[in-house]
Design a protein around this motif. Structure first.
Motif, PDB file in Angstrom:
ATOM      1  N   PHE A  78       0.654  -1.048  -0.390  1.00 35.68           N
ATOM      2  CA  PHE A  78      -0.041   0.543   0.127  1.00 35.68           C
ATOM      3  C   PHE A  78       1.204   1.165   0.179  1.00 35.68           C
ATOM      4  O   PHE A  78       2.384   1.419   0.254  1.00 35.68           O
ATOM      5  CB  PHE A  78      -1.462  -0.420   1.120  1.00 35.68           C
ATOM      6  CG  PHE A  78      -1.850  -1.340   1.586  1.00 35.68           C
ATOM      7  CD1 PHE A  78      -2.569  -1.821   0.596  1.00 35.68           C
ATOM      8  CD2 PHE A  78      -2.059  -1.606   2.124  1.00 35.68           C
ATOM      9  CE1 PHE A  78      -3.238  -2.645   0.348  1.00 35.68           C
ATOM     10  CE2 PHE A  78      -2.999  -2.894   2.487  1.00 35.68           C
ATOM     11  CZ  PHE A  78      -3.731  -3.545   1.780  1.00 35.68           C
ATOM     12  N   ARG A  79       0.365   2.041  -0.155  1.00 33.33           N
ATOM     13  CA  ARG A  79       0.978   3.599  -0.457  1.00 33.33           C
ATOM     14  C   ARG A  79       1.115   3.854   1.396  1.00 33.33           C
ATOM     15  O   ARG A  79       0.665   2.920   2.629  1.00 33.33           O
ATOM     16  CB  ARG A  79       0.529   4.617  -1.003  1.00 33.33           C
ATOM     17  CG  ARG A  79      -0.181   4.591  -1.973  1.00 33.33           C
ATOM     18  CD  ARG A  79      -0.273   6.263  -2.411  1.00 33.33           C
ATOM     19  NE  ARG A  79      -1.064   6.386  -3.362  1.00 33.33           N
ATOM     20  CZ  ARG A  79      -1.826   7.102  -4.280  1.00 33.33           C
ATOM     21  NH1 ARG A  79      -1.409   8.724  -3.912  1.00 33.33           N
ATOM     22  NH2 ARG A  79      -2.413   7.496  -4.922  1.00 33.33           N
ATOM     23  N   PRO A  80       2.686   4.545   1.462  1.00 38.37           N
ATOM     24  CA  PRO A  80       3.313   5.126   3.318  1.00 38.37           C
ATOM     25  C   PRO A  80       1.751   5.413   4.008  1.00 38.37           C
ATOM     26  O   PRO A  80       0.677   6.435   3.681  1.00 38.37           O
ATOM     27  CB  PRO A  80       4.050   6.378   2.756  1.00 38.37           C
ATOM     28  CG  PRO A  80       4.697   5.559   1.256  1.00 38.37           C
ATOM     29  CD  PRO A  80       3.498   5.428   0.342  1.00 38.37           C
ATOM     30  N   GLY A  81       1.005   5.053   4.831  1.00 41.43           N
ATOM     31  CA  GLY A  81       0.524   5.295   5.897  1.00 41.43           C
ATOM     32  C   GLY A  81      -0.978   4.503   6.213  1.00 41.43           C
ATOM     33  O   GLY A  81      -1.085   4.577   7.198  1.00 41.43           O
ATOM     34  N   VAL A  82      -0.337   4.003   4.910  1.00 38.75           N
ATOM     35  CA  VAL A  82      -2.341   2.962   4.903  1.00 38.75           C
ATOM     36  C   VAL A  82      -2.477   1.532   5.943  1.00 38.75           C
ATOM     37  O   VAL A  82      -3.496   1.892   6.564  1.00 38.75           O
ATOM     38  CB  VAL A  82      -2.530   2.332   3.417  1.00 38.75           C
ATOM     39  CG1 VAL A  82      -3.882   1.539   3.227  1.00 38.75           C
ATOM     40  CG2 VAL A  82      -2.616   3.666   2.594  1.00 38.75           C
ATOM     41  N   MET A  83      -1.193   0.854   6.203  1.00 36.99           N
ATOM     42  CA  MET A  83      -0.527   0.072   7.530  1.00 36.99           C
ATOM     43  C   MET A  83      -1.726   0.712   8.635  1.00 36.99           C
ATOM     44  O   MET A  83      -1.876   0.488   9.339  1.00 36.99           O
ATOM     45  CB  MET A  83      -0.038  -0.835   6.998  1.00 36.99           C
ATOM     46  CG  MET A  83      -0.437  -1.681   5.960  1.00 36.99           C
ATOM     47  SD  MET A  83      -1.323  -3.021   5.994  1.00 36.99           S
ATOM     48  CE  MET A  83       0.021  -3.912   6.866  1.00 36.99           C
ATOM     49  N   GLU A  84      -0.488   1.722   9.087  1.00 37.06           N
ATOM     50  CA  GLU A  84      -1.105   2.482  10.140  1.00 37.06           C
ATOM     51  C   GLU A  84      -2.258   2.924   9.968  1.00 37.06           C
ATOM     52  O   GLU A  84      -3.203   2.873  11.124  1.00 37.06           O
ATOM     53  CB  GLU A  84       0.276   3.651  10.271  1.00 37.06           C
ATOM     54  CG  GLU A  84       1.662   3.662  10.064  1.00 37.06           C
ATOM     55  CD  GLU A  84       2.099   3.440   9.488  1.00 37.06           C
ATOM     56  OE1 GLU A  84       3.272   2.709   9.089  1.00 37.06           O
ATOM     57  OE2 GLU A  84       1.261   2.487   8.173  1.00 37.06           O
ATOM     58  N   ARG A  85      -3.015   3.485   9.492  1.00 37.03           N
ATOM     59  CA  ARG A  85      -4.724   3.711   9.463  1.00 37.03           C
ATOM     60  C   ARG A  85      -5.427   3.003   9.484  1.00 37.03           C
ATOM     61  O   ARG A  85      -6.522   2.920  10.631  1.00 37.03           O
ATOM     62  CB  ARG A  85      -4.972   4.632   7.977  1.00 37.03           C
ATOM     63  CG  ARG A  85      -4.948   5.917   7.863  1.00 37.03           C
ATOM     64  CD  ARG A  85      -4.512   7.018   7.326  1.00 37.03           C
ATOM     65  NE  ARG A  85      -4.576   6.922   5.860  1.00 37.03           N
ATOM     66  CZ  ARG A  85      -3.130   6.677   5.013  1.00 37.03           C
ATOM     67  NH1 ARG A  85      -3.076   7.481   5.033  1.00 37.03           N
ATOM     68  NH2 ARG A  85      -3.858   5.886   3.611  1.00 37.03           N
ATOM     69  N   LEU A  86      -4.931   1.771   9.470  1.00 38.65           N
ATOM     70  CA  LEU A  86      -5.753   0.214   9.398  1.00 38.65           C
ATOM     71  C   LEU A  86      -5.347  -0.279  10.610  1.00 38.65           C
ATOM     72  O   LEU A  86      -5.988  -1.163  11.172  1.00 38.65           O
ATOM     73  CB  LEU A  86      -5.309  -0.654   8.691  1.00 38.65           C
ATOM     74  CG  LEU A  86      -5.979  -0.530   6.848  1.00 38.65           C
ATOM     75  CD1 LEU A  86      -5.205  -1.865   6.284  1.00 38.65           C
ATOM     76  CD2 LEU A  86      -7.532   0.190   7.352  1.00 38.65           C
ATOM     77  N   GLY A  87      -4.368   0.240  11.600  1.00 40.76           N
ATOM     78  CA  GLY A  87      -4.169   0.115  12.601  1.00 40.76           C
ATOM     79  C   GLY A  87      -2.961  -1.556  12.677  1.00 40.76           C
ATOM     80  O   GLY A  87      -3.043  -2.234  13.935  1.00 40.76           O
ATOM     81  N   LEU A  88      -2.216  -1.631  11.582  1.00 43.57           N
ATOM     82  CA  LEU A  88      -1.916  -2.714  10.914  1.00 43.57           C
ATOM     83  C   LEU A  88      -0.402  -2.799  11.145  1.00 43.57           C
ATOM     84  O   LEU A  88       0.400  -3.157   9.825  1.00 43.57           O
ATOM     85  CB  LEU A  88      -2.216  -3.537  10.214  1.00 43.57           C
ATOM     86  CG  LEU A  88      -3.385  -3.757  10.064  1.00 43.57           C
ATOM     87  CD1 LEU A  88      -4.312  -5.029   9.352  1.00 43.57           C
ATOM     88  CD2 LEU A  88      -3.511  -5.595  11.132  1.00 43.57           C
ATOM     89  N   GLY A  89       0.123  -1.128  11.563  1.00 37.01           N
ATOM     90  CA  GLY A  89       1.217  -0.246  11.007  1.00 37.01           C
ATOM     91  C   GLY A  89       2.426  -0.982  11.617  1.00 37.01           C
ATOM     92  O   GLY A  89       1.983  -2.147  12.730  1.00 37.01           O
ATOM     93  N   PRO A  90       3.794  -1.285  11.140  1.00 37.61           N
ATOM     94  CA  PRO A  90       4.890  -2.055  11.525  1.00 37.61           C
ATOM     95  C   PRO A  90       5.251  -1.327  13.379  1.00 37.61           C
ATOM     96  O   PRO A  90       5.027  -3.171  14.182  1.00 37.61           O
ATOM     97  CB  PRO A  90       6.007  -1.286  11.119  1.00 37.61           C
ATOM     98  CG  PRO A  90       5.713  -0.564   9.744  1.00 37.61           C
ATOM     99  CD  PRO A  90       4.306  -0.197  10.066  1.00 37.61           C
ATOM    100  N   GLU A  91       4.789  -0.776  13.902  1.00 35.48           N
ATOM    101  CA  GLU A  91       4.727  -0.775  14.810  1.00 35.48           C
ATOM    102  C   GLU A  91       3.914  -1.967  16.299  1.00 35.48           C
ATOM    103  O   GLU A  91       4.309  -2.615  16.626  1.00 35.48           O
ATOM    104  CB  GLU A  91       4.337   0.159  15.510  1.00 35.48           C
ATOM    105  CG  GLU A  91       4.849   1.329  17.151  1.00 35.48           C
ATOM    106  CD  GLU A  91       4.731   2.503  17.599  1.00 35.48           C
ATOM    107  OE1 GLU A  91       4.575   2.316  19.032  1.00 35.48           O
ATOM    108  OE2 GLU A  91       4.914   3.207  16.386  1.00 35.48           O
ATOM    109  N   VAL A  92       2.793  -1.024  16.034  1.00 33.28           N
ATOM    110  CA  VAL A  92       1.674  -2.387  16.537  1.00 33.28           C
ATOM    111  C   VAL A  92       1.821  -3.842  15.987  1.00 33.28           C
ATOM    112  O   VAL A  92       2.092  -4.924  16.834  1.00 33.28           O
ATOM    113  CB  VAL A  92       0.029  -2.120  15.673  1.00 33.28           C
ATOM    114  CG1 VAL A  92      -0.881  -3.269  16.500  1.00 33.28           C
ATOM    115  CG2 VAL A  92      -0.180  -0.630  16.255  1.00 33.28           C
ATOM    116  N   CYS A  93       1.954  -4.356  15.104  1.00 32.36           N
ATOM    117  CA  CYS A  93       2.559  -5.712  14.584  1.00 32.36           C
ATOM    118  C   CYS A  93       3.626  -6.536  14.693  1.00 32.36           C
ATOM    119  O   CYS A  93       3.663  -7.129  15.453  1.00 32.36           O
ATOM    120  CB  CYS A  93       2.530  -5.835  13.307  1.00 32.36           C
ATOM    121  SG  CYS A  93       1.158  -5.549  12.095  1.00 32.36           S
TER     122      CYS A  93
END
Length: 367
Positions: free
Chosen positions: A86-101
């Motif tokens: 995805f584009r940068p930031g999309v996974m973060e907005r989904l709540g699935l960013g690297p920090e969370v994972c």
């Protein structure tokens, strides 16, 4: 075992282009790849023609719901690798960013595939393969002099500089994680990867052996001994007789060995005229005639095959370079391994799996 990545568990966030191809490469090598798709997602064309989905299983999840995000996190908890494009930031907005994972699974290798990269002035702009390879300097080097740069399909950016670089990064990170016990984030940008693919040419340019002028170098179609030529039947052959000993065999096969004009192989001033003369000779015979005369010699020769012909060539047949799955001819997994031989586990589009079954399979074995 079935492939060197047997036992590696991969979550692929469904997308298009290089992300699915990267995950397919991992699946080809034996990894258990689960592709997370959204409700209503459909393959591009018939399911059996979605070659990049072969070897994978599919999990349908509503990523817009908190329940769907929780399902993916439950899967990630027992995964080794995550692939997203995805584009940068999309996974973060989904709540699935690297920090969370990574908080959920510290050993996770989090592979990110984009065109421009996760940061930089263009990181949030839209783009496609052609744009990314243009920025790397490589597109400008492709094509004939006096003509626009020639798009090399999507092989250079999406697949060479993108998917294969990410697959290499994932393999490296898995090796490191096996020693450190820690995962990490991989930022695979097609602009970076394509530039890296051009290392040889940047090096040659650095010492004056390569010109930025398109179509004036020995590997870009300018030289008479390294180009494609049309035969009498309208088909083409590819000739790459760079080394002097191979060049000598080419001249012999063309009946030009005694012509003094061809003795000065590296005289660029002569290349246009010599190319015209080589083209005139090759145009007198069919491709089959030249195959009979040149193939298998040290001339560095091959017929230019189309996608119907390539799977039928004896060399490709002998090596099983192509396979057929559900009636669709497609390239086989590569490269080859002597002991952990890869095989395609599932046909494209099959099978779907439910979360409970998947989690039971992905539970770590008791020590």
């Amino acid at each position: 075992m079935s492939g060197p990545l047997e036992g590696i568990k991969v979550v692929e966030m469904a997308g298009i282009g290089p992300g699915p191809f990267c995950a397919m490469m991992l699946a080809d090598m034996g990894a258990d790849v689960v592709r997370v798709t959204r409700p209503g997602d459909a393959p591009f064309g018939p399911a059996n023609c979605d070659v990049n989905s072969r070897g994978k299983r599919t999990l349908v999840v509503d990523l817009k719901s908190s329940e769907g995000v929780a399902q993916v996190l439950a899967l990630i908890e027992n995964a080794d690798v995550l692939v997203e494009g995805f584009r940068p930031g999309v996974m973060e907005r989904l709540g699935l960013g690297p920090e969370v994972c990574l908080q959920r699974n510290p050993r996770l290798v989090f592979g990110r595939m984009t065109g421009w990269g996760q940061f930089g002035p263009l990181s949030h702009a839209a783009g496609h393969d052609l744009n990314y390879i243009a920025l790397s300097g490589m597109l400008g080097a492709m094509g004939r002099h006096g003509e626009p740069p020639a798009p090399p399909l999507n092989l250079v950016g999406d697949y060479g500089g993108g998917a294969m670089m990410l697959a290499f990064g994932i393999a490296c990170a898995l090796v490191e994680a096996s020693a450190s016990g820690q995962g990490q984030v991989i930022d695979a940008a097609m602009t970076d990867g394509t530039a890296l693919l051009g290392s040889l040419f940047y090096g040659m340019k650095g010492h004056g052996a390569w010109s930025a002028r398109r179509g004036s170098n020995f590997l870009d179609g300018s030289a008479h001994f390294y180009d494609t030529y049309e035969c009498a039947d309208g088909k083409y052959v590819a000739i790459g007789s760079i080394e002097p000993q191979f060049y000598a065999q080419l001249l012999e096969a063309l009946g030009l060995a005694d012509d003094p004009a061809f003795a000065r192989q590296q005289d660029k001033r002569q290349w246009p005229e010599l190319k015209r003369r080589v083209a005139a000779v090759i145009a007198t015979r069919t491709r089959a005639d030249w195959v009979a005369r040149m193939e298998g010699t040290d001339i560095c020769f091959a017929p230019v095959l189309d996608m119907d012909e390539a799977p039928l060539h004896p060399h490709n047949v002998a090596r099983r370079t192509f396979i057929e799955i559900d009636g669709v001819t497609q390239p086989a997994p590569a490269p080859r391994f002597s002991r952990t031989v890869p095989e395609v586990r599932h046909a494209p589009g099959q099978p779907h799996i439910d979360l409970a079954e998947l989690l039971s399979q992905w539970q770590p074995e008791a020590s």
